[in-house]
Design a protein around this motif. Structure first.
Motif, PDB file in Angstrom:
ATOM      1  N   THR A  53       1.570  -8.129  -0.856  1.00 16.90           N
ATOM      2  CA  THR A  53       2.793  -8.764  -0.545  1.00 16.90           C
ATOM      3  C   THR A  53       3.409  -8.005  -1.822  1.00 16.90           C
ATOM      4  OG1 THR A  53       1.851 -10.586  -1.558  1.00 16.90           O
ATOM      5  CG2 THR A  53       1.321 -10.268   0.705  1.00 16.90           C
ATOM      6  N   ASP A  54       4.333  -8.515  -2.309  1.00 13.06           N
ATOM      7  CA  ASP A  54       5.258  -8.529  -3.018  1.00 13.06           C
ATOM      8  C   ASP A  54       4.434  -8.627  -4.094  1.00 13.06           C
ATOM      9  OD1 ASP A  54       7.090  -6.768  -1.175  1.00 13.06           O
ATOM     10  OD2 ASP A  54       9.412  -8.860  -1.936  1.00 13.06           O
ATOM     11  N   ASN A  55       4.722  -7.964  -5.231  1.00  9.03           N
ATOM     12  CA  ASN A  55       3.525  -7.779  -6.245  1.00  9.03           C
ATOM     13  C   ASN A  55       4.446  -7.354  -7.126  1.00  9.03           C
ATOM     14  OD1 ASN A  55       1.343  -6.005  -6.911  1.00  9.03           O
ATOM     15  ND2 ASN A  55       1.682  -5.996  -4.784  1.00  9.03           N
ATOM     16  N   VAL A  59       3.972  -2.780   6.261  1.00  8.22           N
ATOM     17  CA  VAL A  59       4.793  -3.185   7.126  1.00  8.22           C
ATOM     18  C   VAL A  59       4.875  -4.475   5.747  1.00  8.22           C
ATOM     19  CG1 VAL A  59       3.335  -2.667   9.299  1.00  8.22           C
ATOM     20  CG2 VAL A  59       2.423  -3.195   8.240  1.00  8.22           C
ATOM     21  N   SER A  60       6.012  -4.999   6.375  1.00 13.97           N
ATOM     22  CA  SER A  60       6.462  -6.342   5.759  1.00 13.97           C
ATOM     23  C   SER A  60       8.008  -6.739   6.551  1.00 13.97           C
ATOM     24  CB  SER A  60       6.826  -6.120   4.197  1.00 13.97           C
ATOM     25  OG  SER A  60       8.011  -5.688   3.800  1.00 13.97           O
ATOM     26  N   GLY A  61       8.358  -7.941   5.390  1.00 17.87           N
ATOM     27  CA  GLY A  61       9.148  -9.088   6.230  1.00 17.87           C
ATOM     28  C   GLY A  61      10.643  -8.315   6.453  1.00 17.87           C
ATOM     29  N   GLY A  62      10.252  -6.416   5.749  1.00 21.58           N
ATOM     30  CA  GLY A  62      11.562  -5.849   5.616  1.00 21.58           C
ATOM     31  C   GLY A  62      11.161  -4.637   5.147  1.00 21.58           C
ATOM     32  N   HIS A  63      10.130  -4.127   5.394  1.00 21.78           N
ATOM     33  CA  HIS A  63      10.146  -3.010   5.798  1.00 21.78           C
ATOM     34  C   HIS A  63       8.821  -2.199   6.641  1.00 21.78           C
ATOM     35  CE1 HIS A  63      11.172  -3.755   1.980  1.00 21.78           C
ATOM     36  NE2 HIS A  63      10.201  -3.989   1.475  1.00 21.78           N
ATOM     37  N   THR A  64       9.174  -1.377   7.858  1.00 30.52           N
ATOM     38  CA  THR A  64       8.352  -0.618   8.743  1.00 30.52           C
ATOM     39  C   THR A  64       8.313   0.895   8.574  1.00 30.52           C
ATOM     40  OG1 THR A  64       7.527  -2.461   9.940  1.00 30.52           O
ATOM     41  CG2 THR A  64       7.754  -1.157  10.795  1.00 30.52           C
ATOM     42  N   HIS A 102      11.251   2.993  -7.439  1.00 28.44           N
ATOM     43  CA  HIS A 102      11.113   2.030  -6.125  1.00 28.44           C
ATOM     44  C   HIS A 102      10.281   0.732  -5.010  1.00 28.44           C
ATOM     45  CE1 HIS A 102      12.511   3.104  -1.932  1.00 28.44           C
ATOM     46  NE2 HIS A 102      13.422   3.323  -1.951  1.00 28.44           N
ATOM     47  N   HIS A 103      11.024   0.522  -4.269  1.00 28.82           N
ATOM     48  CA  HIS A 103      10.020  -1.342  -4.127  1.00 28.82           C
ATOM     49  C   HIS A 103       9.297   0.066  -3.213  1.00 28.82           C
ATOM     50  CE1 HIS A 103       9.784  -5.150  -3.239  1.00 28.82           C
ATOM     51  NE2 HIS A 103       9.203  -4.655  -2.181  1.00 28.82           N
ATOM     52  N   LEU A 104       9.576   0.547  -2.509  1.00 26.85           N
ATOM     53  CA  LEU A 104       8.767   0.953  -1.435  1.00 26.85           C
ATOM     54  C   LEU A 104       7.651   1.918  -1.340  1.00 26.85           C
ATOM     55  CD1 LEU A 104      11.111   1.294   1.905  1.00 26.85           C
ATOM     56  CD2 LEU A 104      10.641  -0.594   1.415  1.00 26.85           C
ATOM     57  N   ALA A 138       6.297   1.637  -4.118  1.00 31.42           N
ATOM     58  CA  ALA A 138       5.472   1.126  -5.017  1.00 31.42           C
ATOM     59  C   ALA A 138       4.503   0.277  -4.325  1.00 31.42           C
ATOM     60  CB  ALA A 138       6.205  -0.131  -6.176  1.00 31.42           C
ATOM     61  N   HIS A 139       5.042   0.396  -3.075  1.00 33.70           N
ATOM     62  CA  HIS A 139       4.160  -0.423  -1.752  1.00 33.70           C
ATOM     63  C   HIS A 139       3.186   0.453  -1.479  1.00 33.70           C
ATOM     64  CE1 HIS A 139       5.048  -4.667  -0.296  1.00 33.70           C
ATOM     65  NE2 HIS A 139       6.828  -4.657  -0.915  1.00 33.70           N
ATOM     66  N   VAL A 140       3.498   1.799  -1.307  1.00 35.07           N
ATOM     67  CA  VAL A 140       2.451   2.696  -0.592  1.00 35.07           C
ATOM     68  C   VAL A 140       1.783   2.959  -1.876  1.00 35.07           C
ATOM     69  CG1 VAL A 140       4.414   3.493   1.226  1.00 35.07           C
ATOM     70  CG2 VAL A 140       3.862   4.723  -0.438  1.00 35.07           C
TER      71      VAL A 140
HETATM   72 ZN    ZN Z   1       7.807  -5.363  -0.233  1.00 41.72          ZN
END
Ligand code: ZN
Ligand code: KG4
Length: 349
Positions: free
Chosen positions: A308-310, A142-147, A117-119, A121-123
């Motif tokens: 950022t996305d990676n 906080v990104s272009g698609g998520h907060t 799941h992308h989010l 992974a971000h956290v």
């Molecule tokens: Zn992202």
């Protein structure tokens, strides 16, 4: 399948293609050996990500990006233990490229596929920073698609405390920038211009339940503000750009940190992390650190390549899922609206 569980240092190839970055990374035992990101420039002239162009660009770049990640990691393909890939949320066409590629490679190498799941992974990205937080911590994503504000209890145990009801914080920067005539994505330029401005203009502050965010109102407020001001002075934007930018930026940052502060007070947690592309914002970084000092928090901000996305962050989730034997069935589907803790059909052992 049991044999995979015996490998204590899994070597994971991770693939991320949920939006407009084609990315691949290799991790060994949770350590990042390579992290390659190809950011698609093509969208800038359209003022936003064009889904059809994004999926086409993924299609042409993915093989090169994956090859480069494996080369830079200095491993052979046959050393890979599993392939982790983002299955959602994101743009359908973009996700399909990464998921299909990952499935094909997993089949050809006869190794497990891990759905990420992308989010989530971000956290986890702060874990790859120089001084990673211990669990539990709160992550402001906080990104272009998520907060979102997420309570991270453990690598695979996460809970969303607050999310945006409409636009994401990065989207608010980008939409405000569009009204000001700035190029997409406008966040970095607003950040830059704000350095020579002051936050002299105020915009209405939404009061919401819990830790929810709302950023769509700021766009409308700015539109009417600019309409009224330019009616009085046609050069208003040109002559006051740094102050307008600083005001927009201040508004967004205050909104973000107020919710985080409340979540921290209510949960009693004192370890805080930032993640996502907007974590590059200098005012947010400084205000986050200052607030942390005042509150006695430990603050963690991953380096930008991880924020950022990676794909390295996808690999981190892949690593923990591998250790638990959570791999996906090869029939797993890309899901543009994948809910937060809904992990696609995993199949231990
Ligand atoms: Zn992202
Ligand atoms: O995480 P990211 O690279 O991609 C996703 O949206 O998933 O985030 C991109 C967002 C864009 O909205 C961009 O304007 C914003 O991050 N951004 C910034 C800054 N750098 C990037 N916003 C404010 N200040 C910045 N310095």
């Amino acid at each position: 399948m049991g044999a995979y569980l015996c490998k204590v240092q899994p070597v994971i190839l991770a693939i991320e293609s949920s939006c407009d970055d084609t990315a691949a990374a290799v991790l060994s035992g949770g350590h990042i050996l390579s992290n390659v990101t190809f950011s698609q420039e093509i969208h800038a002239k359209y003022g936003g990500v064009v889904p059809e162009l994004a999926s086409r660009a993924h299609q042409t770049r993915i093989i090169h990006v994956v090859r480069e990640a494996i080369d830079r990691a200095q491993i052979g393909r046959h050393q890979l233990s599993a392939i982790a890939c983002t299955v959602g949320p994101g743009l359908m066409g973009s996700l399909l490229v990464g998921v299909s590629f990952a499935k094909g490679l997993a089949i050809s190498l006869d190794i497990p596929l891990i759905a990420v799941h992308h989010l989530q992974a971000h956290v986890l990205s702060p874990l790859a920073s120089v001084s990673p937080p211990e669990f539990p911590y709160l992550c402001l994503l906080v990104s272009g698609g998520h907060t979102q504000i997420v309570r991270v209890n453990g690598p695979l145990d996460q809970e969303v405390l607050g999310t945006t009801l409409d636009d994401a914080a990065g989207e608010a920067f980008d939409k405000a920038g569009k009204l000001l005539g700035l190029r997409y994505p406008a966040g970095p330029e607003i950040d830059h211009l704000s350095r020579s401005g002051r936050p002299v203009y105020a915009f209405p502050h939404p009061r919401l339940e819990g830790y929810a965010f709302s950023f769509s109102g700021i766009k409308t407020a700015i539109r009417y503000f600019l309409r009224d001001q330019t009616a009085l002075d046609p050069d208003f934007i040109r002559d006051h750009l740094p102050d307008i930018c600083a005001s927009v930026q201040h508004h967004i940052v205050v909104n973000l940190l107020e919710n985080l502060e409340r979540a921290a007070t209510d949960t009693g947690l004192t370890r805080m992390a930032l993640a996502g592309g907007v974590a590059a914002n200098s005012h947010l970084r400084q205000s986050f650190r200052d607030l942390g000092l005042r509150k006695g928090w430990q603050t963690h901000i991953p380096e930008m390549a991880l924020s950022t996305d990676n794909a390295a962050m996808i690999g981190l989730v892949g690593h923990f899922k591998f250790l638990q034997g959570q791999w996906a069935d090869l029939s797993v589907r890309a899901d543009p609206r994948l809910p937060f803790m809904a992990v696609p059909a995993s199949n231990p052992g």
